[in-house]
Design an enzyme around this catalytic site. Structure first.
Site, PDB file in Angstrom:
ATOM      1  CE1 TYR A  31      42.510  24.805  34.907  1.00  0.00           C
ATOM      2  CE2 TYR A  31      40.556  25.609  36.018  1.00  0.00           C
ATOM      3  CZ  TYR A  31      41.699  25.851  35.291  1.00  0.00           C
ATOM      4  OH  TYR A  31      42.019  27.131  34.951  1.00  0.00           O
ATOM      5  CE  LYS A  53      40.637  25.075  29.313  1.00  0.00           C
ATOM      6  NZ  LYS A  53      40.441  24.369  30.575  1.00  0.00           N
ATOM      7  NE  ARG A  63      21.023  39.327  34.261  1.00  0.00           N
ATOM      8  CZ  ARG A  63      19.877  39.552  34.916  1.00  0.00           C
ATOM      9  NH1 ARG A  63      19.262  38.564  35.514  1.00  0.00           N
ATOM     10  NH2 ARG A  63      19.373  40.767  34.970  1.00  0.00           N
ATOM     11  CG  ASP A  96      35.945  18.797  34.179  1.00  0.00           C
ATOM     12  OD1 ASP A  96      35.985  18.660  32.940  1.00  0.00           O
ATOM     13  OD2 ASP A  96      36.338  19.823  34.759  1.00  0.00           O
TER      14      ASP A  96
HETATM   15  C1  LIG Z   1      40.109  24.713  31.940  1.00  0.00           C
HETATM   16  C2  LIG Z   1      39.372  23.740  32.758  1.00  0.00           C
HETATM   17  C3  LIG Z   1      38.313  24.128  33.594  1.00  0.00           C
HETATM   18  C4  LIG Z   1      37.938  25.584  33.778  1.00  0.00           C
HETATM   19  O1  LIG Z   1      37.357  26.085  32.608  1.00  0.00           O
HETATM   20  P1  LIG Z   1      37.444  27.642  32.183  1.00  0.00           P
HETATM   21  O2  LIG Z   1      36.697  27.643  30.887  1.00  0.00           O
HETATM   22  O3  LIG Z   1      38.875  28.008  32.082  1.00  0.00           O
HETATM   23  O4  LIG Z   1      36.744  28.412  33.245  1.00  0.00           O
HETATM   24  C5  LIG Z   1      37.639  23.144  34.280  1.00  0.00           C
HETATM   25  N1  LIG Z   1      37.964  21.844  34.171  1.00  0.00           N
HETATM   26  C6  LIG Z   1      38.985  21.440  33.375  1.00  0.00           C
HETATM   27  C7  LIG Z   1      39.301  19.996  33.305  1.00  0.00           C
HETATM   28  C8  LIG Z   1      39.710  22.361  32.660  1.00  0.00           C
HETATM   29  O5  LIG Z   1      40.735  21.942  31.898  1.00  0.00           O
END
Ligand SMILES: *Cc1c(COP(=O)(O)O)cnc(C)c1O
Length: 404
Positions: free
Chosen positions: A132, A222, A78, A197
């Site tokens: 998101y 992603k 951790r 982001d």
């Molecule tokens: C999917 C997504 C998130 C969240 O990510 P997870 O890995 O699903 O927790 C945050 N920001 C954007 C732009 C996303 O597409």
């Protein structure tokens, strides 16, 4: 070689800046050849033996003070893992930041950022919609004790308060692909950290840290993973903030599994090639959708990329029901093409009025374009839009009596 260079392989490596494509396949791997390895090892240990508990105490004290990765062998999973550290090193190189800290998901990464700021008494967040859906929800519901003020980019400076700990934007934003001028926004933030982001753009198309963002967040689930089989999040930032994030990760436990770290490092090696190829497909599809009378509006970012949002004149649910090659599924950034209806899925958790206000209309569809042949993709989209009912589409057409 001594054990320190085995366990902390990057510290002694000084590498001049290299092109993104080179970093993508070499960063986080610089020590491998000297160790006689080619593929990075996966270290699944949860704990590590040490006969020197005085030394362990000193290293734990040091971590508690700065959050810097402990020197020498790891202590406990951790606290840090060598395989995950390779991914963090590589992502930091790609984003042009000092450090990066990986988490179990994008939401765990954002949560850690909010906890860092909240623990400093800076609970107020200024944010620009759309974000998101779950990021929007986390801020709106105040689940971690934060309080949010929503504004447009021009209103950021006026929205700042003495207790503002964070300004948050997405660009291009999920799902509308709206873009913000990061340099201008960073200027408006003054000394408040700007979190961008960068999930949609990836460092291949945009490096927000170069434009003044102190924190660059990814849902690594992603494009970074890129194959729809890893859930992960990461924050690229300066070492000071990274230390605080590691301390929060240690205390709250949202760690990334080493196997996921391995898969992400492997994903990064093809990231530039994947993003460029998928973006070419997307640009062509965006052109065809723009010219199509069944489509009311197409959103495709100025900076390009592999995401398209479009609004249809007909029923968007029929388009989702009508795809055969494209997968009707939430998420994005995989090698295969995915389509989803944000108002039903990715942004369902956002209040309907807020959703509409952010430009996420009920006729909006979000397409994550993959690496298939563009003609096959277009044939599928064309059919799903209720167009050419060719022979092999009869079944799909039969399922769509009121095809749009
Ligand atoms: C999917 C997504 C998130 C969240 O990510 P997870 O890995 O699903 O927790 C945050 N920001 C954007 C732009 C996303 O597409």
């Amino acid at each position: 070689m001594d054990s320190a260079s085995t366990f902390a392989p990057y510290d002694d490596v000084r590498i001049p800046s290299r092109a993104l494509a080179t970093e993508a396949v070499h960063a986080g791997r610089d020590d491998l050849a000297r160790q006689g390895l080619h593929a990075p090892p996966i270290d699944l240990s949860t704990t590590y033996p040490s006969y020197d508990s005085r030394g362990e105490a000193a290293r734990i004290d040091a971590f508690a003070q700065t959050g810097a990765e402990p020197d020498g062998p790891p202590v406990y999973a951790r606290l840090g893992n060598p395989t995950v550290a390779r991914f963090e090193t590589a992502l930091a190189r790609l984003e042009g930041t000092e450090s990066a800290v990986a988490f179990a998901s994008g939401m765990a990464a954002l949560s850690a950022v909010l906890l860092v700021r909240g623990s400093m008494g800076l609970r107020h967040v200024v944010a620009v919609r759309p974000l998101y859906g779950c990021s929007d929800h986390l801020l709106t519901a105040g689940l971690l004790g934060s309080e949010v003020t929503w504004t447009d980019p021009a209103g950021i400076a006026d929205a700042l308060r003495p207790d503002t700990g964070l300004v948050m934007v997405e660009t291009p934003a999920n799902p509308t692909l709206a873009e913000v001028d990061l340099r201008a926004v960073a200027h408006s933030c003054g000394s408040v950290p700007l979190l961008a982001d960068n999930t949609f753009a990836t460092p291949v198309l945009q490096r927000p840290a170069e434009q003044g963002a102190r924190l660059v967040l990814h849902s690594a689930t992603k494009y970074l993973g890129g194959h729809g089989d890893v859930m992960a999040g990461v924050v690229a930032c300066d070492e000071e903030f990274a230390g605080r994030l590691r301390q929060v990760r240690f205390a709250t436990g949202g760690v990334l599994h080493p196997l996921a770290g391995y898969l992400l490092l492997r994903g990064l090696s093809t990231l530039p090639v994947r993003v460029r190829a998928a973006s070419e497909n997307a640009a062509e599809l965006a052109r065809r959708l723009t010219a199509d009378p069944r489509v009311a509006r197409v959103h495709y970012p100025r900076i390009g990329g592999a995401m398209i949002a479009f609004e249809v004149h007909g029923d968007p649910h029929e388009v989702i029901a009508g795809v055969r090659l494209i997968t009707p599924a939430v998420s994005l950034g995989s090698v295969d093409t995915l389509i989803q209806h944000p108002a039903s899925i990715s942004h369902r958790i956002v209040d309907a009025a807020d959703r509409q206000g952010a430009g996420v209309g009920d006729r909006l569809l979000r397409l994550s374009v993959g690496l298939e042949d563009v003609e096959d993709l277009w044939a599928d989209l064309d059919g799903a839009l209720g167009g050419t009912a060719t022979a092999d589409r009869t079944e799909a057409a039969d399922r769509r009596p009121s095809a749009v």
